[in-house]
Motif scaffolding. Sequence first.
Motif, mmCIF file in Angstrom:
data_model
loop_
_atom_site.group_PDB
_atom_site.id
_atom_site.type_symbol
_atom_site.label_atom_id
_atom_site.label_comp_id
_atom_site.label_asym_id
_atom_site.label_seq_id
_atom_site.Cartn_x
_atom_site.Cartn_y
_atom_site.Cartn_z
ATOM 1 N N GLN A 97 -20.800 6.197 -7.369
ATOM 2 C CA GLN A 97 -21.491 5.575 -6.714
ATOM 3 C C GLN A 97 -20.906 6.192 -5.442
ATOM 4 O OE1 GLN A 97 -19.381 1.552 -6.810
ATOM 5 N NE2 GLN A 97 -22.046 0.897 -7.654
ATOM 6 N N ALA A 98 -19.868 6.359 -5.555
ATOM 7 C CA ALA A 98 -18.889 7.438 -4.437
ATOM 8 C C ALA A 98 -17.597 8.143 -4.660
ATOM 9 C CB ALA A 98 -18.065 6.112 -3.682
ATOM 10 N N VAL A 99 -17.576 8.936 -4.014
ATOM 11 C CA VAL A 99 -16.082 10.249 -4.252
ATOM 12 C C VAL A 99 -15.123 9.433 -2.958
ATOM 13 C CG1 VAL A 99 -15.686 12.426 -4.349
ATOM 14 C CG2 VAL A 99 -17.871 11.433 -4.942
ATOM 15 N N PHE A 100 -14.149 9.428 -3.347
ATOM 16 C CA PHE A 100 -12.393 9.823 -2.412
ATOM 17 C C PHE A 100 -11.849 10.420 -2.986
ATOM 18 C CE2 PHE A 100 -13.682 4.789 -4.594
ATOM 19 C CZ PHE A 100 -13.846 4.703 -3.129
ATOM 20 N N GLY A 101 -11.089 11.046 -1.554
ATOM 21 C CA GLY A 101 -10.232 11.694 -1.757
ATOM 22 C C GLY A 101 -8.989 11.328 0.051
ATOM 23 N N ASN A 102 -7.977 11.307 -1.325
ATOM 24 C CA ASN A 102 -6.661 11.545 -0.650
ATOM 25 C C ASN A 102 -5.820 12.226 -0.466
ATOM 26 O OD1 ASN A 102 -4.108 10.581 0.169
ATOM 27 N ND2 ASN A 102 -4.219 8.612 -1.228
ATOM 28 N N GLU A 103 -5.235 13.126 0.630
ATOM 29 C CA GLU A 103 -4.586 13.833 0.316
ATOM 30 C C GLU A 103 -2.984 14.217 -0.331
ATOM 31 O OE1 GLU A 103 -4.574 18.071 3.918
ATOM 32 O OE2 GLU A 103 -5.856 15.905 4.211
ATOM 33 N N LYS A 104 -2.261 13.146 0.682
ATOM 34 C CA LYS A 104 -1.474 12.726 0.595
ATOM 35 C C LYS A 104 -0.827 11.970 -0.924
ATOM 36 C CE LYS A 104 0.278 15.247 4.073
ATOM 37 N NZ LYS A 104 0.530 16.337 4.169
ATOM 38 N N VAL A 105 0.059 12.502 -1.705
ATOM 39 C CA VAL A 105 0.009 11.678 -2.872
ATOM 40 C C VAL A 105 1.131 12.365 -3.795
ATOM 41 C CG1 VAL A 105 -2.115 10.645 -3.362
ATOM 42 C CG2 VAL A 105 -1.086 12.611 -4.420
ATOM 43 N N ALA A 106 2.529 11.954 -3.815
ATOM 44 C CA ALA A 106 2.883 12.291 -4.728
ATOM 45 C C ALA A 106 3.578 12.349 -6.214
ATOM 46 C CB ALA A 106 4.599 11.893 -4.182
ATOM 47 N N LYS A 107 3.693 13.241 -7.008
ATOM 48 C CA LYS A 107 3.807 13.014 -8.351
ATOM 49 C C LYS A 107 5.563 12.121 -8.709
ATOM 50 C CE LYS A 107 3.177 16.041 -11.723
ATOM 51 N NZ LYS A 107 2.888 17.200 -12.822
ATOM 52 N N VAL A 108 5.488 11.380 -9.864
ATOM 53 C CA VAL A 108 7.207 10.578 -10.026
ATOM 54 C C VAL A 108 7.321 10.497 -11.388
ATOM 55 C CG1 VAL A 108 8.779 9.497 -9.332
ATOM 56 C CG2 VAL A 108 8.166 9.444 -7.604
#
Lengths: 402, 402
Positions: free
Chosen positions: B331-342
């Motif tokens: 239905q949709a494609v999103f992107g988020n360039e700024k994530v962190a993994k903890v």
Amino acid sequence: MNIIVQKYGGTSMANAKCVKNVANKVVRTKKKGNKVVVVVSAPAGMTDELVKRAKEVTEKPSGRELDMILATGEQISISLLAMAIKDLGEEAISFTSSQVGIFTDDNHNKAKIEAIETKKITEALDQNKVVIIAGFQGVTRNFEITTLGRGGSDTSAVAIGVALNASEIEIYTDVDGVYTADPRIVPNAHKISKISFEEMLEMAGSGAKVLHLRSVELAAKNHLPIHLRSSFTDTIGTYVTEEDENMEDVLVRGVAHTTNNAKITLANVPHTSQNIAYIFEEIANNNINVDVITQNYVDKDNLTISYTVSEDEFDSALELANRIGKEVKAQAVFGNEKVAKVCIIGVGMKSAAGVASRVFRCLANEGVEIDMVSTSDINISCIIRESDYQKAVIAIHNEFQL
Amino acid sequence: MNIIVQKYGGTSMANAKCVKNVANKVVRTKKKGNKVVVVVSAPAGMTDELVKRAKEVTEKPSGRELDMILATGEQISISLLAMAIKDLGEEAISFTSSQVGIFTDDNHNKAKIEAIETKKITEALDQNKVVIIAGFQGVTRNFEITTLGRGGSDTSAVAIGVALNASEIEIYTDVDGVYTADPRIVPNAHKISKISFEEMLEMAGSGAKVLHLRSVELAAKNHLPIHLRSSFTDTIGTYVTEEDENMEDVLVRGVAHTTNNAKITLANVPHTSQNIAYIFEEIANNNINVDVITQNYVDKDNLTISYTVSEDEFDSALELANRIGKEVKAQAVFGNEKVAKVCIIGVGMKSAAGVASRVFRCLANEGVEIDMVSTSDINISCIIRESDYQKAVIAIHNEFQL
């Protein structure tokens, strides 16, 4: 198909722009239908830089470990050149000396090539690849890394050419050939188009630094012509080849000189059968390299012996001469730190009389005093005051209308 | 007699002073009665410098030729260290990987070690020499030079330790051990004295860059402990070893994090048996590395799929996701360039319930929204907004009283 071996020196590999220039030259040679093997030196300055790094760690690096670090310079050059050639769309492959099998003796820092495996080279050539080989380095049968000494890449190139039965060796450098004299001193010196191996050996041994002495010996022994030329132009350079009737018929081919000489004299040494041998044995035992030697009778029982050494070794050589002088009962020991050697070279001298007398007269007319003279059938070497060397070279160049 | 393998990284070999410092450490270890094998990296910055030289010549250096040039960095280090050790009066000998026979597959730039010849090493050790081996590099059975990828020297050291049946591997670096969290973010983070292989694998895979992942895998597989410590102090560092009862009994060993992540979401993808497989096949075919993957049913016929990629690959990954999204009818494609993994890591979590709920509660109290969660039995990874990662790490470190 012709195999051409090209050798490029450090100034030709100094930076990315130079490397790309070399890649273009190589590809052009390949496209003329030749199989091309390229031998390269380390980028200009890198060998000095590596020696400096070693000296920062220890004053006396071991020969083996010095070779280990020095060999990296050529490894950098071969990979960069292979990349640059591939970037132009030609296939290329680089090999270290260990990979090829350029076998040497185990004299680190001054190893001698003993054998070259050609299998990897010819396989790659048959696959239509340009083969790029690290000069200067070798490997022992035990896979220890060695180097051939400064200027050794010339020798690598000639040895590889001999092993491959190449049709020609091209040695690319930052000058465009061998000159009748150093053009910085004699403005009307001109490039020699053809020079015999014998003459080139004398020139290389007498201060013309364009070719490594051993490479000329090897080429001469195997009758393989060398074309010495500039990597920055397309001009024809100097062919170093067998003496032949097409060679310009001159009495004197060129004038070479060196300035970093010092002279030592042992005066009035009693002439016994042991003395002379003893003197030069002691000098050799102390690792001092002697260049020109002259000896003359002062009277029937006494000799005066003079020899030249490198200026760098003057202090230790003089100290040694003072000791030896006492032992052999010399009347006096003199040293002169500032002498020059001027060499007049030409195969034409073999069959012509009077060259030496013309040299002496011409120098006398200029007020140049000749301190020592040593001759072979194609070389007259004169030791003179260092301050006189420029006018001596110019005068001789004019005298023989070079 | 014990064989100890020591590995020194680039910062430990950066200049002559550093090299001499390493030589002193090596000689001290030798004088305690050990046989010492040293594995070294290229001097700090040199590998980057060599890559830069290659890139100046061509945008896409061939893998083979890049390995040829990169291998010189370690060759410089081994010779300098051998010189420095000899300067201290101990015998030492350097070997390239080709000389030893550190055989790898032929995947240039990321080769895997397949076998190590120990003959030259043990011969030299028996002659009372310190043996210095170039890390990072290898050689194929056809004597092509390879490299193991960034950080590969750690793996060289462990592989050599395994081959020699060494009693210990010491990995010297510019930090003095593994910490409960990044000390730059959590000032009261403390050094972990003992960590299990499993935990270290999770830490290394989750942003703690102190050890190369593959080296830990290899050490774990062979039950060979690693002592990770600083080359600039004599402090005991962190032992990476089998889980045992002497290990400090904690629920959570440490918190690791990475910030260069980006997240992509394909929302409401019709759930067919082929769709999920197709999506990740396509991503793999386009050489994009995926880290964390989560998928949830939106309703019984539709799924939402999220995955993280390296920030560097975000643009191409998003473009690809848009294409795949159309193909699988998302239905949709999103992107988020700024994530962190903890990541919260500890073998204690295996047998204790409620760790995850404490993590979620603690982050909720800080107002940190958790975007994705992925868990293994010793690792809870949370994907959060990049701007939140510092407070998340601090909060978790406090919650578990590390």
